[in-house]
Design an enzyme around this catalytic site. Structure first.
Site, PDB file in Angstrom:
ATOM      1  N   ASP A 331       0.885  -1.144   0.000  1.00  0.00           N
ATOM      2  CA  ASP A 331       0.000   0.000   0.000  1.00  0.00           C
ATOM      3  C   ASP A 331       0.933   1.207   0.000  1.00  0.00           C
ATOM      4  OD1 ASP A 331      -2.280   1.632   0.551  1.00  0.00           O
ATOM      5  OD2 ASP A 331      -1.569   1.727   2.613  1.00  0.00           O
ATOM      6  N   ASP A 524      -1.632  -1.073   6.135  1.00  0.00           N
ATOM      7  CA  ASP A 524      -1.845  -0.727   7.537  1.00  0.00           C
ATOM      8  C   ASP A 524      -3.262  -0.291   7.889  1.00  0.00           C
ATOM      9  OD1 ASP A 524      -1.755   1.654   6.187  1.00  0.00           O
ATOM     10  OD2 ASP A 524      -0.735   2.718   7.795  1.00  0.00           O
ATOM     11  N   ASP A 528      -7.264  -1.496   4.221  1.00  0.00           N
ATOM     12  CA  ASP A 528      -6.377  -2.536   3.708  1.00  0.00           C
ATOM     13  C   ASP A 528      -6.799  -3.935   4.142  1.00  0.00           C
ATOM     14  OD1 ASP A 528      -4.757  -0.780   2.399  1.00  0.00           O
ATOM     15  OD2 ASP A 528      -3.391  -0.517   4.088  1.00  0.00           O
TER      16      ASP A 528
END
Lengths: 638, 123
Positions: A331, A524, A528
């Site tokens: 991410d 995180d 996600d």
């Protein structure tokens, strides 16, 4: 009776027989009392040291179960009973075999027990970290209370050198805190009003007061302990092979032993004693305890070691899957980048531009405004109040400073302000670098530019390099536009970029990648969580939310991307060790049986029951030692 | 002649081992007695677990009391992988394991070396 006591009894009583066996060929020295002494010594060993094996074997037999004790009991029992018969009929006896096997097996168990305690100590060490008491404010005064009396919303005072009792937020004071025991981060960190503190970490320099937010089993440490406990008692899929093996294995070994005896005695025509020795050796060497210990001990040491470094591996299944991973997807925001926009460039008269912008943005909550105010604070610029503050919808803000109109905002301000060519060029240049450009001006003239960008973490580039040198493909997944994403990717060295992905689509993108690759996803935030669950291995950055931590297979307590590499290395190493252990355990058991059965008799190569006993003890021991060594092995991070 | 008799006896023993260990034998099952707000089951650890299957009622806090009389080091831990429990069982001492009965299902337990197995059924 304790195993250690049983071991010493059998060792001391076996020693005379051992000495006699070694010395006799050279000196003709015989044990005083000969076979009678051997009978007495061995009988004592069987009654005291071996009885637990016999009784355990018998009670499992009644339940249609068998275990390693069955093998030891049958092996030594046969040798003992036959020897008594042989003694009275004037044939060769082998009391010493029974005695030695018991001694060696017990030695193996004593050492193994010690090693097992060693391997499982990681959790206890974690629990020991807890503070015992805390200074809590009650009725206006700080009093010292035991840890379990601390409740949420209590105000807790922590003095230098003390442990922080529970998780909470600082309301008064500043200090540096050593968080290494929980996060693995070796440098002490500064904590001030508004910052979170973690229970069980150590306060170094200042005194502060914090409000307790999580107590008891809600604290970070308690959750880590639960997680590690689950991981250590979990099963790796590779273990399924051995899970049921022991139930089948032991009876099969008994059958093979009887067959061995029948073949030697009935078909080859050896005497009873020799045939029996082969059968007994088979029974003794085949103990499957090494197989049973191979996976749990390695898992215990591997996950325990990870926990110490702030890397929590959830279970054995994750370990196994990590091995196949060939692509790591990240991410962007908060994982590769800091997750907070920062001022990167200031064009024009730096001080004047920044002062002006900071004054205008002082009361704004916009992320870009926050970046500017922070930069102003960092450069120690005094921000004075402004008058006639006015928001220019969709463009920015303006106000009157020192009697002059000043403005700050985006390029749409150019509709009614002018900019010189040089600034114009620089603006285009900065935008090309995927930075957000803020225009700052006075009256109708733009006097400077501030470029703002969410910058990569300092460690991101190193982390990506390490993963690439491991031969992994790296991919960045982000909701940002292609240009911004590519700029960040180039900076840290990411291979591929998938941009313009809505949060809800992240899991779908992972699925697409999974068609060709085995994917680990590092993220995180709450958004996600679906991607973390979808990926073959979900790696949650611990500074993130509880949801993300639940969804991840590996949790990194420290918010450091380099730990991804360490976590992968540790997982691979642990799984490798499990495979190695299983290999050796199988070798001992499966190869040992034919040797013990006398298949290589023709080459003069046989295993006596004593040697078989040593081999069996060694196999358990070597497996446990190999697991314990995993705790010391080097993790190769580029 | 002796050898032939020995051969026959040997083969008979092999047959007996196969039947005794591999044949279908019912495992002991016990349903927990529910006393007001708690259910308790005593489990004896001796050459395995008796009972080997425990049926618990969903939603009622449950405690399993393990007492190990077996001296074997094989049985000195009881492990519930699904609950993250790895409890040491000192010999001749009752150790209590608390089971979370919120989710129905079948949960296995095993000894530290994964040789002996038992099962909790929550319904």
């Amino acid at each position: 009776m304790k195993i250690t006591t049983r071991f010493w009894i059998s060792l001391i009583l076996s020693l005379p027989m051992l000495i006699a066996m070694i010395v006799m060929p050279f000196t003709n020295w015989m044990l005083p009392g000969g076979e009678m002494t051997m009978l007495v010594l061995t009988t004592v060993i069987m009654l005291i040291s071996a009885r637990p094996f016999l009784s355990s074997a018998w009670s499992s037999f009644q339940k249609h179960h068998s275990n390693m004790d069955t093998l030891i009991a049958v092996g030594t029992g046969t040798a003992y009973v036959y020897s008594i018969y042989a003694m009275f009929t004037g044939k060769a006896v082998f009391f010493e075999s029974a005695a030695f096997v018991i001694t060696f097996v017990l030695l193996g168990q004593v050492l193994e027990e010690r090693m097992r305690d060693n391997a499982s100590s990681a959790i206890e060490k974690l629990m020991d970290l807890q503070a015992k008491d805390a200074e809590v404010k009650r009725d206006g005064k700080f009093v010292r209370l035991p840890l379990d009396k601390v409740a949420t919303d209590d105000l807790v005072r922590v003095r230098p050198g003390e442990k922080i009792a529970v998780d909470g937020k600082i309301v008064e004071g500043t200090s540096t805190v050593d968080e290494s025991m929980v996060t693995g981060e070796s440098m002490p960190v500064t904590r001030q009003v508004g910052d979170d503190v973690i229970g069980s970490t150590i306060n170094m320099t200042g005194t502060f007061v914090f409000r307790a937010e999580k107590v008891g089993d809600q604290t970070m440490l308690a959750q880590i302990v639960t997680l590690v406990k689950k991981a250590q008692s979990s099963h790796a899929p590779i273990q399924k092979l051995t899970d049921r093996v022991s139930d089948i294995f032991v009876p099969v070994v008994l059958m093979i032993a009887i067959l061995t005896f029948l073949i030697w005695y009935v078909f080859i025509g050896h005497d009873v004693a020799n045939s029996l020795i082969f059968a007994v050796s088979v029974v003794v060497i085949a103990c499957p305890c090494a197989l049973g210990l191979a996976t749990p001990t390695a898992l215990m040491v591997g996950t325990g070691r990870g926990a110490k470094m702030g890397i929590l591996i959830k279970n054995g299944e994750v370990l196994e899957k990590v091995n196949a991973v060939d692509t790591v997807v990240f991410d962007k925001t908060g994982t590769i980048t800091v997750g907070k926009p920062k001022v990167t460039d200031i064009v024009g008269d730096e001080k004047q531009v920044l002062t002006l912008a900071a004054q205008l943005e002082a009361s704004s909550e916009h992320p870009l405004a926050l970046a500017i105010t922070e930069e102003a604070q960092a450069q120690k610029i005094d921000v004075t109040a402004v008058s006639d503050f006015q928001a220019l919808s969709g463009k920015g803000v303006q106000a009157s400073i020192d009697g002059q109109r000043a403005f700050v905002g985006n390029s749409r301000l150019l509709e009614d302000a002018t900019i010189d060519d040089q600034l114009q060029q620089q603006m285009v240049q900065l935008q090309k670098e995927a930075k957000t450009v803020v225009l700052v001006g006075q009256r109708q003239q733009v006097i400077g530019l501030i470029a703002i960008q969410d910058t990569p973490k300092e460690t991101s580039e190193k982390a990506i390099t390490a993963l690439k040198s491991r031969g992994l493909k790296t991919v960045m997944l982000t909701g940002d536009n292609q240009q911004v994403a590519q700029a960040i990717a180039d900076e840290v060295g990411i291979d591929d970029v998938i941009a313009d992905v809505l949060p809800a689509e992240k899991a779908d993108e992972i699925k697409k990648l999974q068609e060709n690759y085995s994917v680990a996803f590092v993220g995180d935030g709450i958004n996600d969580a679906p991607a973390l669950t979808t990926a073959d291995v979900g790696i949650a950055m611990g500074a993130g939310t509880d949801v993300a931590i639940d969804a991840g297979g590996i949790v990194l307590v420290k918010n450091d991307l380099r730990d991804v590499d360490t976590a992968l290395a540790l997982s691979q190493k642990t799984f490798g060790r499990i495979k190695l252990n299983l290999f050796w355990a199988f070798v001992y058991n499966v190869l040992g049986i034919p040797v013990a059965a006398g298949v290589f008799y023709g080459f003069g190569f046989i295993l006596s029951p004593e040697i078989a006993g040593v081999a069996m003890a060694l196999s358990s021991l070597s497996v446990v030692i190999s697991s314990v060594l995993l705790g010391q092995s080097k993790l190769t991070t580029s | 002649m002796v050898r032939i008799i020995v051969l026959i006896i040997g083969i008979l023993i092999i047959g007996f081992i196969a039947w005794w260990f591999f044949g279908k034998h019912e495992s002991e099952t016990e349903t927990a007695a529910v006393a007001s707000d708690q259910q308790d089951v005593d489990i004896l650890v001796k050459g395995g677990y008796s009972p080997e299957q425990v049926v618990l009622k969903q939603g009622v806090p449950a405690k399993l009391h393990f007492t190990r009389t077996d001296p074997s080091s094989c049985l000195d831990h009881v492990v519930f992988p699904d609950f993250g429990i790895n409890q040491a069982l000192p010999q001749n001492q009752e150790e209590t394991v608390t089971i979370d009965t919120n989710k129905p299902g079948e949960y296995e337990w095993a000894c530290g070396m994964d040789m002996f197995h038992g099962k909790v059924i929550i319904k």
